[in-house]
Design a protein around this motif. Structure first.
Motif, PDB file in Angstrom:
ATOM      1  N   UNK A  35      57.342  90.515 -76.374  1.00 28.61           N
ATOM      2  CA  UNK A  35      57.540  90.978 -75.002  1.00 28.61           C
ATOM      3  C   UNK A  35      56.188  91.329 -74.390  1.00 28.61           C
ATOM      4  N   UNK A  36      56.127  91.240 -73.068  1.00 28.54           N
ATOM      5  CA  UNK A  36      54.878  91.468 -72.365  1.00 28.54           C
ATOM      6  C   UNK A  36      55.024  92.645 -71.412  1.00 28.54           C
ATOM      7  N   UNK A  37      53.962  93.424 -71.279  1.00 26.98           N
ATOM      8  CA  UNK A  37      53.920  94.537 -70.330  1.00 26.98           C
ATOM      9  C   UNK A  37      52.552  94.538 -69.666  1.00 26.98           C
ATOM     10  N   UNK A  38      52.527  94.826 -68.379  1.00 29.71           N
ATOM     11  CA  UNK A  38      51.274  94.961 -67.655  1.00 29.71           C
ATOM     12  C   UNK A  38      50.989  96.429 -67.401  1.00 29.71           C
ATOM     13  N   UNK A  39      49.744  96.749 -67.099  1.00 33.29           N
ATOM     14  CA  UNK A  39      49.417  98.136 -66.788  1.00 33.29           C
ATOM     15  C   UNK A  39      48.213  98.203 -65.859  1.00 33.29           C
ATOM     16  N   UNK A  40      48.136  99.320 -65.152  1.00 30.69           N
ATOM     17  CA  UNK A  40      47.012  99.667 -64.275  1.00 30.69           C
ATOM     18  C   UNK A  40      46.637 101.096 -64.569  1.00 30.69           C
ATOM     19  N   UNK A  41      45.358 101.412 -64.463  1.00 31.01           N
ATOM     20  CA  UNK A  41      44.957 102.774 -64.750  1.00 31.01           C
ATOM     21  C   UNK A  41      43.709 103.191 -64.000  1.00 31.01           C
ATOM     22  N   UNK A  42      43.334 104.431 -64.244  1.00 31.54           N
ATOM     23  CA  UNK A  42      42.090 105.006 -63.735  1.00 31.54           C
ATOM     24  C   UNK A  42      41.389 105.622 -64.937  1.00 31.54           C
ATOM     25  N   UNK A  43      40.107 105.292 -65.091  1.00 32.70           N
ATOM     26  CA  UNK A  43      39.318 105.724 -66.237  1.00 32.70           C
ATOM     27  C   UNK A  43      38.175 106.613 -65.766  1.00 32.70           C
ATOM     28  N   UNK A  44      38.031 107.768 -66.407  1.00 33.34           N
ATOM     29  CA  UNK A  44      36.935 108.692 -66.109  1.00 33.34           C
ATOM     30  C   UNK A  44      36.120 108.936 -67.371  1.00 33.34           C
ATOM     31  N   UNK A  45      34.926 108.332 -67.481  1.00 23.98           N
ATOM     32  CA  UNK A  45      34.046 108.723 -68.584  1.00 23.98           C
ATOM     33  C   UNK A  45      33.653 110.189 -68.387  1.00 23.98           C
ATOM     34  N   UNK A  46      33.662 110.967 -69.451  1.00 25.45           N
ATOM     35  CA  UNK A  46      33.366 112.396 -69.330  1.00 25.45           C
ATOM     36  C   UNK A  46      31.928 112.700 -69.784  1.00 25.45           C
ATOM     37  N   UNK A  47      31.616 112.304 -71.025  1.00 23.57           N
ATOM     38  CA  UNK A  47      30.281 112.597 -71.563  1.00 23.57           C
ATOM     39  C   UNK A  47      29.859 111.460 -72.487  1.00 23.57           C
ATOM     40  N   UNK A  48      28.567 111.120 -72.426  1.00 24.73           N
ATOM     41  CA  UNK A  48      28.001 110.065 -73.260  1.00 24.73           C
ATOM     42  C   UNK A  48      26.887 110.648 -74.116  1.00 24.73           C
ATOM     43  N   UNK A  69      45.439  95.406 -67.269  1.00 27.12           N
ATOM     44  CA  UNK A  69      45.643  94.689 -68.516  1.00 27.12           C
ATOM     45  C   UNK A  69      47.037  94.175 -68.751  1.00 27.12           C
ATOM     46  N   UNK A  70      47.139  93.344 -69.763  1.00 26.22           N
ATOM     47  CA  UNK A  70      48.412  92.807 -70.245  1.00 26.22           C
ATOM     48  C   UNK A  70      48.511  93.065 -71.739  1.00 26.22           C
ATOM     49  N   UNK A  71      49.665  93.562 -72.157  1.00 23.72           N
ATOM     50  CA  UNK A  71      49.953  93.767 -73.572  1.00 23.72           C
ATOM     51  C   UNK A  71      51.023  92.771 -73.990  1.00 23.72           C
ATOM     52  N   UNK A  80      48.951  92.401 -79.082  1.00 26.95           N
ATOM     53  CA  UNK A  80      47.627  92.013 -78.608  1.00 26.95           C
ATOM     54  C   UNK A  80      47.503  92.461 -77.165  1.00 26.95           C
ATOM     55  N   UNK A  81      46.317  92.879 -76.783  1.00 29.11           N
ATOM     56  CA  UNK A  81      46.089  93.346 -75.422  1.00 29.11           C
ATOM     57  C   UNK A  81      44.799  92.751 -74.890  1.00 29.11           C
ATOM     58  N   UNK A  82      44.790  92.454 -73.616  1.00 28.30           N
ATOM     59  CA  UNK A  82      43.557  92.038 -72.955  1.00 28.30           C
ATOM     60  C   UNK A  82      43.429  92.858 -71.682  1.00 28.30           C
ATOM     61  N   UNK A  83      42.225  93.354 -71.441  1.00 27.15           N
ATOM     62  CA  UNK A  83      41.997  94.280 -70.342  1.00 27.15           C
ATOM     63  C   UNK A  83      40.683  93.910 -69.658  1.00 27.15           C
ATOM     64  N   UNK A  84      40.663  94.076 -68.348  1.00 30.65           N
ATOM     65  CA  UNK A  84      39.445  93.929 -67.556  1.00 30.65           C
ATOM     66  C   UNK A  84      39.259  95.243 -66.807  1.00 30.65           C
ATOM     67  N   UNK A  85      38.031  95.787 -66.867  1.00 30.11           N
ATOM     68  CA  UNK A  85      37.768  97.090 -66.256  1.00 30.11           C
ATOM     69  C   UNK A  85      36.540  96.999 -65.345  1.00 30.11           C
TER      70      UNK A  85
END
Length: 174
Positions: A35-48, A69-71, A80-85
């Protein structure tokens, strides 16, 4: 017949059509795999962290990413997942896309709505590496679910020191 009887008959007919007396057991069909699922998100880097010390987001600049991305779940346990950010950096009154990350990986269902994503990382900035991500579904809905995640990107290359970042991500799965 008296008008009261007509009212009672009408009410009885209406209720019997609206709420039938027979009940049916609800059957929950398990999802079919793959089965396939898509997703959208917001990413916040905190500390490096790197060999020169640490650098925090929100201090002299702001970086935000928008994972898309798509899972593809092969079974209930593995996928398996593929994501573009695309990553946007705002600094000194201007903003721009500074990097685009290609992020393929393996998904492992840990149970209780937790998933571990083990991702490879290839950035347009010339850096590469890997990113373990711990993900949790926090609210399930009939067509979409909401998640939070903690990615820990580790990056190498492009004549820069090895770095490790702690980040926070949230989004929707559909």
């Amino acid at each position: 017949m008296k008008p009261v009887y007509y009212s009672l008959i009408s009410l009885t007919v209406f209720l019997s059509l609206r709420f039938p007396l027979t009940t049916h057991a609800q059957t929950v069909t398990p999802p079919a795999y793959p089965r396939m699922a898509g997703y959208l998100g917001v990413l916040h880097p905190i500390i490096t962290f790197n060999e020169h010390g640490s650098e925090t987001n929100f201090n002299t600049y702001y970086v935000v990413g928008f994972p898309i991305g798509l899972n593809l779940w092969k079974t209930k346990q593995i996928g398996f997942s593929v994501e573009v950010v695309p990553l946007i950096r705002a600094e000194n009154g201007t903003s721009r896309v500074t990097n685009v990350l290609f992020h393929p990986g393996i998904l492992v269902n840990l149970g209780h709505d937790f998933t571990l994503a083990s991702r490879l990382a290839f950035e347009t900035s010339g850096r590469y590496g890997f990113t373990p991500v711990l993900n949790k579904i926090v609210k399930r809905g009939p067509t979409i679910s909401y998640f939070v995640a903690v990615p820990i990107p580790v990056r190498f290359g492009n004549d820069r020191p090895t770095s490790l970042t702690a980040a926070f991500q949230f989004g929707i799965v559909f």
